[in-house]
Design a protein around this motif. Sequence first.
Motif, PDB file in Angstrom:
ATOM      1  N   GLY A 115       0.331  78.298  51.865  1.00  0.00           N
ATOM      2  CA  GLY A 115       0.998  77.097  51.359  1.00  0.00           C
ATOM      3  C   GLY A 115       1.005  75.977  52.379  1.00  0.00           C
ATOM      4  O   GLY A 115       0.790  74.803  52.043  1.00  0.00           O
ATOM      5  N   ALA A 116       1.240  76.326  53.660  1.00  0.00           N
ATOM      6  CA  ALA A 116       1.253  75.315  54.722  1.00  0.00           C
ATOM      7  C   ALA A 116      -0.120  74.672  54.878  1.00  0.00           C
ATOM      8  O   ALA A 116      -0.237  73.449  55.043  1.00  0.00           O
ATOM      9  CB  ALA A 116       1.695  75.950  56.039  1.00  0.00           C
ATOM     10  N   LEU A 238       4.330  68.050  60.215  1.00  0.00           N
ATOM     11  CA  LEU A 238       5.133  69.270  60.250  1.00  0.00           C
ATOM     12  C   LEU A 238       5.997  69.403  59.004  1.00  0.00           C
ATOM     13  O   LEU A 238       6.176  70.514  58.477  1.00  0.00           O
ATOM     14  CB  LEU A 238       6.014  69.276  61.502  1.00  0.00           C
ATOM     15  N   SER A 239       6.529  68.291  58.531  1.00  0.00           N
ATOM     16  CA  SER A 239       7.360  68.340  57.332  1.00  0.00           C
ATOM     17  C   SER A 239       6.556  68.826  56.134  1.00  0.00           C
ATOM     18  O   SER A 239       7.013  69.686  55.364  1.00  0.00           O
ATOM     19  CB  SER A 239       7.943  66.953  57.039  1.00  0.00           C
ATOM     20  N   MET A 240       5.349  68.294  55.968  1.00  0.00           N
ATOM     21  CA  MET A 240       4.503  68.727  54.851  1.00  0.00           C
ATOM     22  C   MET A 240       4.082  70.183  55.015  1.00  0.00           C
ATOM     23  O   MET A 240       4.038  70.947  54.039  1.00  0.00           O
ATOM     24  CB  MET A 240       3.281  67.826  54.732  1.00  0.00           C
ATOM     25  N   ALA A 241       3.776  70.586  56.240  1.00  0.00           N
ATOM     26  CA  ALA A 241       3.361  71.977  56.481  1.00  0.00           C
ATOM     27  C   ALA A 241       4.496  72.942  56.145  1.00  0.00           C
ATOM     28  O   ALA A 241       4.277  73.958  55.473  1.00  0.00           O
ATOM     29  CB  ALA A 241       2.919  72.148  57.925  1.00  0.00           C
ATOM     30  N   SER A 243       7.121  72.321  54.237  1.00  0.00           N
ATOM     31  CA  SER A 243       7.354  72.216  52.797  1.00  0.00           C
ATOM     32  C   SER A 243       6.356  73.080  52.022  1.00  0.00           C
ATOM     33  O   SER A 243       6.729  73.835  51.119  1.00  0.00           O
ATOM     34  CB  SER A 243       7.238  70.748  52.364  1.00  0.00           C
ATOM     35  N   GLY A 244       5.083  72.988  52.393  1.00  0.00           N
ATOM     36  CA  GLY A 244       4.063  73.796  51.733  1.00  0.00           C
ATOM     37  C   GLY A 244       4.245  75.281  52.006  1.00  0.00           C
ATOM     38  O   GLY A 244       4.010  76.118  51.124  1.00  0.00           O
ATOM     39  N   GLY A 245       4.668  75.623  53.236  1.00  0.00           N
ATOM     40  CA  GLY A 245       4.912  77.021  53.563  1.00  0.00           C
ATOM     41  C   GLY A 245       6.012  77.620  52.714  1.00  0.00           C
ATOM     42  O   GLY A 245       5.908  78.768  52.248  1.00  0.00           O
ATOM     43  N   ILE A 246       7.085  76.852  52.487  1.00  0.00           N
ATOM     44  CA  ILE A 246       8.177  77.325  51.625  1.00  0.00           C
ATOM     45  C   ILE A 246       7.651  77.570  50.213  1.00  0.00           C
ATOM     46  O   ILE A 246       7.964  78.590  49.579  1.00  0.00           O
ATOM     47  CB  ILE A 246       9.328  76.298  51.612  1.00  0.00           C
ATOM     48  N   ALA A 247       6.831  76.635  49.725  1.00  0.00           N
ATOM     49  CA  ALA A 247       6.237  76.815  48.397  1.00  0.00           C
ATOM     50  C   ALA A 247       5.340  78.043  48.367  1.00  0.00           C
ATOM     51  O   ALA A 247       5.316  78.788  47.378  1.00  0.00           O
ATOM     52  CB  ALA A 247       5.447  75.566  48.007  1.00  0.00           C
ATOM     53  N   GLY A 248       4.594  78.268  49.463  1.00  0.00           N
ATOM     54  CA  GLY A 248       3.717  79.436  49.523  1.00  0.00           C
ATOM     55  C   GLY A 248       4.487  80.743  49.412  1.00  0.00           C
ATOM     56  O   GLY A 248       4.050  81.687  48.737  1.00  0.00           O
ATOM     57  N   ILE A 249       5.658  80.822  50.055  1.00  0.00           N
ATOM     58  CA  ILE A 249       6.498  82.021  49.925  1.00  0.00           C
ATOM     59  C   ILE A 249       6.989  82.149  48.483  1.00  0.00           C
ATOM     60  O   ILE A 249       7.123  83.259  47.948  1.00  0.00           O
ATOM     61  CB  ILE A 249       7.678  81.969  50.909  1.00  0.00           C
ATOM     62  N   GLY A 250       7.239  80.997  47.843  1.00  0.00           N
ATOM     63  CA  GLY A 250       7.588  81.031  46.423  1.00  0.00           C
ATOM     64  C   GLY A 250       6.472  81.648  45.590  1.00  0.00           C
ATOM     65  O   GLY A 250       6.730  82.344  44.602  1.00  0.00           O
ATOM     66  N   GLY A 251       5.220  81.399  46.002  1.00  0.00           N
ATOM     67  CA  GLY A 251       4.093  82.028  45.321  1.00  0.00           C
ATOM     68  C   GLY A 251       4.099  83.538  45.474  1.00  0.00           C
ATOM     69  O   GLY A 251       3.732  84.271  44.555  1.00  0.00           O
ATOM     70  N   VAL A 252       4.529  84.013  46.645  1.00  0.00           N
ATOM     71  CA  VAL A 252       4.651  85.458  46.853  1.00  0.00           C
ATOM     72  C   VAL A 252       5.713  86.020  45.906  1.00  0.00           C
ATOM     73  O   VAL A 252       5.505  87.055  45.258  1.00  0.00           O
ATOM     74  CB  VAL A 252       5.022  85.777  48.319  1.00  0.00           C
ATOM     75  N   ALA A 253       6.866  85.327  45.816  1.00  0.00           N
ATOM     76  CA  ALA A 253       7.929  85.783  44.917  1.00  0.00           C
ATOM     77  C   ALA A 253       7.468  85.783  43.468  1.00  0.00           C
ATOM     78  O   ALA A 253       7.853  86.663  42.684  1.00  0.00           O
ATOM     79  CB  ALA A 253       9.160  84.888  45.083  1.00  0.00           C
ATOM     80  N   LEU A 254       6.633  84.809  43.107  1.00  0.00           N
ATOM     81  CA  LEU A 254       6.162  84.696  41.727  1.00  0.00           C
ATOM     82  C   LEU A 254       5.135  85.768  41.386  1.00  0.00           C
ATOM     83  O   LEU A 254       5.249  86.450  40.356  1.00  0.00           O
ATOM     84  CB  LEU A 254       5.575  83.301  41.502  1.00  0.00           C
ATOM     85  N   TYR A 255       4.123  85.936  42.245  1.00  0.00           N
ATOM     86  CA  TYR A 255       2.998  86.806  41.900  1.00  0.00           C
ATOM     87  C   TYR A 255       3.146  88.244  42.394  1.00  0.00           C
ATOM     88  O   TYR A 255       2.440  89.131  41.915  1.00  0.00           O
ATOM     89  CB  TYR A 255       1.705  86.208  42.443  1.00  0.00           C
TER      90      TYR A 255
END
Length: 358
Positions: A115-116, A238-241, A243-255
């Motif tokens: 995600g990052a 860093l903020s975008m990275a 932010s994207g990393g948090i979303a990426g962990i959300g992808g783990v929770a989803l899939y």
Amino acid sequence: MSNRIVVSLLAVVFGLLAGAVLMAVTGHDPIAGYSYLFEGGLKNPERIGNTLATATPLIFSGLSVAFAFRTGLFNIGVAGQLLFGGFCASAVGLSLDLPKAILLILMLIAGFAGGALWAVVPGLLKAKFNVHEVVSSIMMNWIAYWTIYYAVPAYLKGEFLETESKPLPEAASLKVNFLTEMFDGSYINLGLFVAVIAVIIVSFIINKTTFGYELKAVGHNRHAAEYSGIAVNRSIILSMAISGGIAGIGGVALYAGNASNIQIGILPTQGFDGIAVALLGANSPVGVLLSALFFGLLYSGRGFMNAMTEIPPEIADSIIAIIIYFAATSILIERLIRWLIRRKANAKSASEHEGKVK
């Protein structure tokens, strides 16, 4: 903060009232509709568990959007970051044969990194060339979509279908027996606990660290922050990275939690719903948590409402949309609150004045 809480609560109230009007106008009973809507999400342990599981990816996507907002950035690429983070985690889960605890930690790291990576590209373009992050992150959504579309059949193809990846083994799943049994077969999983930990960490970073202060300073006034010595470009990247990393962990929770594989040709809607979650939560980590739980309840309960009545499930979508409008136009609600307070104060002053005259 108190004003933002009041505004968010009023947005929910106005949204529910508007939903009641929609039900009444279309010839349905609003009381029965809302009863079944909330029963659908809270009737028994299984439904409560499903509501919490539905809310889990929304917590991550809302946190992702809110974190970027704090730096004055609009990360609309959360859907792609969810998808690519989930793909990276799935690749790790399908490739390694390790004990469950170690494998899940590696999958979370892979999801964060994926995600990052997907978010740092818009961050770099914004910092170096002032390319608007909305445009670049939307494009990254579709790059993620087509990357996964071809990568899954090429490398992670399922045994019977080319349109989905192989199912994750038990060791790579966030589902655990004690939670499943506690909630009577619900698909609630460890992702919820990871989400709560993420809320605590993000809240600490934003409110208790120098780095968080710098991010907020950049968000309030980029030029003033740069003049005061803050490395603005670094903060943006860093903020975008993160932010994207948090979303990426959300992808783990989803899939790896709510589901057990990735289906191609689908861009996760949770990424876009995260914008609504962040708006209603006033970009506060705790607000995002509560907002995601509320949205999870609406999404989880609308099917039961539709099954028990003739009210279409789109009514729930309309309620969510109206709530977003009210949350987005919070300045109007704040002005209404100030006007009511001022009117009450003037009426009290006039009453006291009349009492003295008499």
